[in-house]
Design an enzyme around this catalytic site. Sequence first.
Site, short mmCIF file in Angstrom:
data_model
loop_
_atom_site.label_atom_id
_atom_site.label_comp_id
_atom_site.label_asym_id
_atom_site.label_seq_id
_atom_site.Cartn_x
_atom_site.Cartn_y
_atom_site.Cartn_z
CE LYS A 116 -4.13 -2.04 1.60
NZ LYS A 116 -5.41 -1.75 2.18
N GLY A 164 -8.50 -7.09 3.28
CA GLY A 164 -9.66 -7.60 4.00
C GLY A 164 -9.97 -6.82 5.27
N GLY A 165 -9.50 -5.58 5.33
CA GLY A 165 -9.82 -4.73 6.47
C GLY A 165 -9.03 -5.03 7.73
CD GLU A 200 -4.70 6.18 4.08
OE1 GLU A 200 -5.85 5.85 4.42
OE2 GLU A 200 -4.18 5.82 3.02
CE LYS A 237 -15.21 -3.02 -2.70
NZ LYS A 237 -14.29 -3.22 -3.84
CD GLU A 275 -11.03 -1.00 -3.74
OE1 GLU A 275 -11.74 -1.95 -4.08
OE2 GLU A 275 -10.56 -0.88 -2.59
CG ASN A 289 -8.48 -4.24 -5.44
OD1 ASN A 289 -7.62 -4.50 -4.60
ND2 ASN A 289 -9.66 -3.77 -5.12
NE ARG A 291 -8.66 -8.79 -6.43
CZ ARG A 291 -9.74 -8.17 -5.99
NH1 ARG A 291 -10.82 -8.11 -6.74
NH2 ARG A 291 -9.76 -7.59 -4.80
#
Length: 450
Positions: A116, A164-165, A200, A237, A275, A289, A291
């Site tokens: 990231k 995945g958070g 952030e 989601k 995103e 992402n 993909r």
Amino acid sequence: MIDKILVANRGEIALRVIRACREMGIRSVAVHSTADSDAMHVRMADEAICIGPPPAAESYLSVPAIISACDITGAQAIHPGYGFLSENAKFVQIVEDHSLTFIGPTADHIRVMGDKITAKETMAGLGVPCVPGSEGEVPTADAAQTIASEIGYPVIVKATAGGGGRGMKLARDRHELDVAFSTARAEAKAAFGNDEVYIEKYLGNPRHIEIQVFGDGKGNAVHLGERDCSLQRRHQKIFEEAPGPVIDEPTRTRIGGICADAVARIGYIGAGTVEFLYEDGEFYFIEMNTRLQVEHPVTEAIFGADLVREQIRVASGLPLSFTQDDLEINGHAIEVRLNAEKLPDFRPSPGRVTQYHAPGGLGVRMDSALYDGYAIPPYYDSLIGKLIVHGRDRQEALARLSRALGELIIDGIDTTVPLFEELLLEPDILRGDYTIHWLEEWLSYRTGEA
Ligand code: ADP
């Protein structure tokens, strides 16, 4: 041109890829674990090969088994679907080293976007707006304090290797920050084997808006607008729509253009999703992402484009079959993710499907690998299908979704269908008035009430 593709996945996404292959006159090879011998993707592919026992680590994630399956069947290319090996740079390197074609971006692009910090640095350098925060890794609690007081509270501590958070912690003031910093590090170490974290600014009430991009690997790229995926449970989601209810044409053209230009400049190949969190008219990049996404069908519906076909085309060295000017939005589409889970606590509910009837009619698409008598194995993700509806406008799409959910029959197991039936009665959902916190708040309110 590729004439045989191995599909390194299972379930609805394996079927999705097999369908595109069939329409393009390309032979398909299914791989499966011993738990999936009776799965629909095995029946639908031209050939099938067993690659190991039920646990994914020994089958769908087994790189030697998948490479051997290509050798045995003569497949020249691998489509990874989503999940499993789709964003594994090491796997892609091995595929390339075996002179096979990976249907997706290069190992280098996956590596840059998979971390990231490097993803954010790269995107910021390409002019993509990012969330204010630390420049790179934050090594100590003292450094965290300095940065947080510069950007202002609240802040969020996030794992560089996150997904995945997990490994994400909120801090509202300097006292909370010390705890958030050490727990985020510990969680990241445990989940990803890498305790690097960054900081952030925490956005209070954003929407999740993502831009679909497509590159041809030769310096050209287009965008296919946005999807609003703000309805999330535990950062997953569950309901996605396109176009976004709060995004107008000038905004779409501006942010879409920035994203397409950024991926074109790095020579990106294939499908990608940039995103963002979106608040008060501003976009803040969070991750890319590399993909095909689960929710790609809503984009396909409004543009009338087959994204898997385009992935296969660019992987074969062909140009995209459309230019930016060809891409025009037609109507509105919504997808709901159907999981084999029991409400209200979303406990996995695998088992035998005694009866299955898919909804149909105008503007309805059901992507699922279910059939009458199918026994859903307990080893994998609980997603059992995606219901996608398309209408001339949002209101028509909502009415169609409600009608299609009413036609759907899945007997023998518990599913999340009743959740969507309830959501479609909520005025906020009908108005498109929701943020990334809406669903969690609604769920906790309902649990509290019960
Ligand atoms: P992961 O890769 O673990 O899914 P993301 O960076 O994509 O992590 O973030 C997942 C979700 O976490 C976002 O959709 C959003 O709900 C929340 N989130 C992430 N960063 C922030 C932020 N700076 N402010 C507020 N919420 C955030």
